[in-house]
Design a protein around this motif. Structure first.
Motif, PDB file in Angstrom:
ATOM      1  N   ALA A  37       0.986  -1.452   0.029  1.00 32.75           N
ATOM      2  CA  ALA A  37      -0.015  -0.004  -0.055  1.00 32.75           C
ATOM      3  C   ALA A  37       0.884   1.257   0.401  1.00 32.75           C
ATOM      4  O   ALA A  37       0.566   2.711  -0.713  1.00 32.75           O
ATOM      5  CB  ALA A  37      -0.419  -0.051   1.105  1.00 32.75           C
ATOM      6  N   TRP A  38       2.153   0.826   0.562  1.00 34.41           N
ATOM      7  CA  TRP A  38       3.236   2.496   0.377  1.00 34.41           C
ATOM      8  C   TRP A  38       3.933   1.850  -0.065  1.00 34.41           C
ATOM      9  O   TRP A  38       4.119   3.268  -1.347  1.00 34.41           O
ATOM     10  CB  TRP A  38       3.837   2.703   1.699  1.00 34.41           C
ATOM     11  N   GLU A  39       4.031   0.856  -0.762  1.00 39.51           N
ATOM     12  CA  GLU A  39       5.437   0.571  -1.362  1.00 39.51           C
ATOM     13  C   GLU A  39       4.774   0.935  -2.962  1.00 39.51           C
ATOM     14  O   GLU A  39       5.903   1.627  -3.631  1.00 39.51           O
ATOM     15  CB  GLU A  39       6.267  -0.540  -1.474  1.00 39.51           C
TER      16      GLU A  39
ATOM     17  N   PRO B   3      -3.361  -2.240  -6.582  1.00 32.77           N
ATOM     18  CA  PRO B   3      -4.756  -1.231  -6.271  1.00 32.77           C
ATOM     19  C   PRO B   3      -4.083  -1.584  -4.547  1.00 32.77           C
ATOM     20  O   PRO B   3      -4.872  -0.909  -4.213  1.00 32.77           O
ATOM     21  CB  PRO B   3      -5.738  -2.658  -6.463  1.00 32.77           C
ATOM     22  N   ALA B   4      -3.709  -2.047  -4.021  1.00 31.44           N
ATOM     23  CA  ALA B   4      -2.710  -1.487  -3.140  1.00 31.44           C
ATOM     24  C   ALA B   4      -2.759  -0.370  -2.156  1.00 31.44           C
ATOM     25  O   ALA B   4      -3.739   0.209  -1.130  1.00 31.44           O
ATOM     26  CB  ALA B   4      -1.456  -2.189  -2.539  1.00 31.44           C
ATOM     27  N   PRO B   5      -2.253   0.890  -2.698  1.00 33.42           N
ATOM     28  CA  PRO B   5      -2.363   1.930  -2.433  1.00 33.42           C
ATOM     29  C   PRO B   5      -3.954   2.231  -1.994  1.00 33.42           C
ATOM     30  O   PRO B   5      -4.181   3.633  -1.397  1.00 33.42           O
ATOM     31  CB  PRO B   5      -1.087   2.479  -3.655  1.00 33.42           C
ATOM     32  N   ASP B   6      -4.765   2.001  -2.797  1.00 34.55           N
ATOM     33  CA  ASP B   6      -6.359   2.222  -3.083  1.00 34.55           C
ATOM     34  C   ASP B   6      -7.239   1.568  -1.936  1.00 34.55           C
ATOM     35  O   ASP B   6      -7.848   2.104  -1.386  1.00 34.55           O
ATOM     36  CB  ASP B   6      -6.904   2.137  -4.201  1.00 34.55           C
ATOM     37  N   THR B   7      -6.131   0.814  -0.650  1.00 37.83           N
ATOM     38  CA  THR B   7      -7.130  -0.024   0.469  1.00 37.83           C
ATOM     39  C   THR B   7      -7.070   0.801   1.167  1.00 37.83           C
ATOM     40  O   THR B   7      -6.375   1.823   1.921  1.00 37.83           O
ATOM     41  CB  THR B   7      -5.867  -0.885   1.052  1.00 37.83           C
ATOM     42  N   VAL B   8      -8.640   0.707   1.449  1.00 35.03           N
ATOM     43  CA  VAL B   8      -8.711   1.912   3.124  1.00 35.03           C
ATOM     44  C   VAL B   8      -9.386   0.974   4.856  1.00 35.03           C
ATOM     45  O   VAL B   8      -9.591  -0.715   4.242  1.00 35.03           O
ATOM     46  CB  VAL B   8     -10.487   2.352   2.906  1.00 35.03           C
TER      47      VAL B   8
ATOM     48  N   TYR C 169      -9.045   8.671   3.627  1.00 36.11           N
ATOM     49  CA  TYR C 169      -7.789   9.301   2.794  1.00 36.11           C
ATOM     50  C   TYR C 169      -6.927   7.720   2.328  1.00 36.11           C
ATOM     51  O   TYR C 169      -6.986   7.042   3.912  1.00 36.11           O
ATOM     52  CB  TYR C 169      -7.222   9.932   3.703  1.00 36.11           C
ATOM     53  N   THR C 170      -7.068   7.518   1.556  1.00 35.24           N
ATOM     54  CA  THR C 170      -5.746   6.296   1.416  1.00 35.24           C
ATOM     55  C   THR C 170      -4.204   6.914   0.551  1.00 35.24           C
ATOM     56  O   THR C 170      -3.565   7.631   1.041  1.00 35.24           O
ATOM     57  CB  THR C 170      -5.589   5.451  -0.022  1.00 35.24           C
TER      58      THR C 170
END
Length: 221
Positions: A101-103, A111-116, A184-185
């Motif tokens: 989600a960060w990397e 799609p990982a950075p869009d995870t809530v 916020y993601t």
């Protein structure tokens, strides 16, 4: 005269030394069943607003964590202590944020950075010197996109040894946080959707001790 290369090395050493603070005794988390925990922290608003690395991202970080220099509040307790204290109130963390989600925050195909962030809702409240009533964390921040804060107990314990940030409360759905913001993601952070800033005249001066209360929201019937 120092050579340019030596000057650069010295500058890096100074920055690293500044980030390596002397160890302070770890504080205590007060647990008040059925829904509340409390610990102390120190105001660090100026570096949060205008620091050189990741400003306006971390709300509360353990003073021994890697990202304490950039936090709005530097906690006297560890992120693990906070995690265990919330779990002792029978709160089950969401644990849904991978490090990707960060990397992969700049990879539009991932799609990982869009995870809530998932998990039980948590109120983040502050006890300030000279004020009788507790105030919500949101009341000390300006949020340009105006989505606000919806804090969740994400936990993310498996990410602690990978990042070692010490992050207790994050203003985004961050895999390093114990409590994060579902509004916020990390993708929002990468795209500058909002940048939180300290609201003038609410917090006391940097270095002032304050109380932090994390309160689990009442479950609906």
């Amino acid at each position: 005269m120092h050579s340019p290369r030596r000057n650069w090395v010295l500058a890096v050493c100074v920055l690293l030394a500044a980030g390596c603070r002397a160890e302070r005794p770890v504080g205590r988390v007060t647990v008040r069943p059925p829904r509340e925990i409390e610990f102390t922290a120190t105001v660090n608003a100026k570096p949060f607003d205008s620091g050189w690395l990741m400003p306006r991202y971390h709300a509360i970080v353990w003073t021994g964590g890697r990202m304490a220099h950039a936090a709005l509040l530097q906690a006297d307790v560890t992120d693990t202590q906070v995690l265990r204290a919330l779990e002792s109130l029978a709160a089950k963390p969401g644990d849904n944020l991978p490090m990707e989600a960060w990397e992969k925050r700049r990879d539009p195909k991932n799609p990982a950075p869009d995870t809530v962030i998932a998990g039980p809702a948590v109120e983040v409240l502050l006890g300030l010197p000279g004020r009788r009533d507790l105030i919500p964390l949101a009341s000390v921040l300006e949020d340009s996109a105006r989505r606000g804060l919806e804090m969740r107990f994400g936990g993310n314990e498996g990410n602690i040894p990978k990042w070692k940030s010490g992050c207790v409360v994050c203003l985004y759905s961050c895999p390093g946080s114990k409590v994060g913001n579902a509004k916020y993601t990390v993708r929002d952070y990468a795209r500058d959707v909002t940048r939180f800033r300290v609201k003038p005249g609410v917090l006391p001066a940097d270095g002032t001790p304050v109380r932090v209360i994390l309160r689990l929201a009442v479950r609906s019937a």
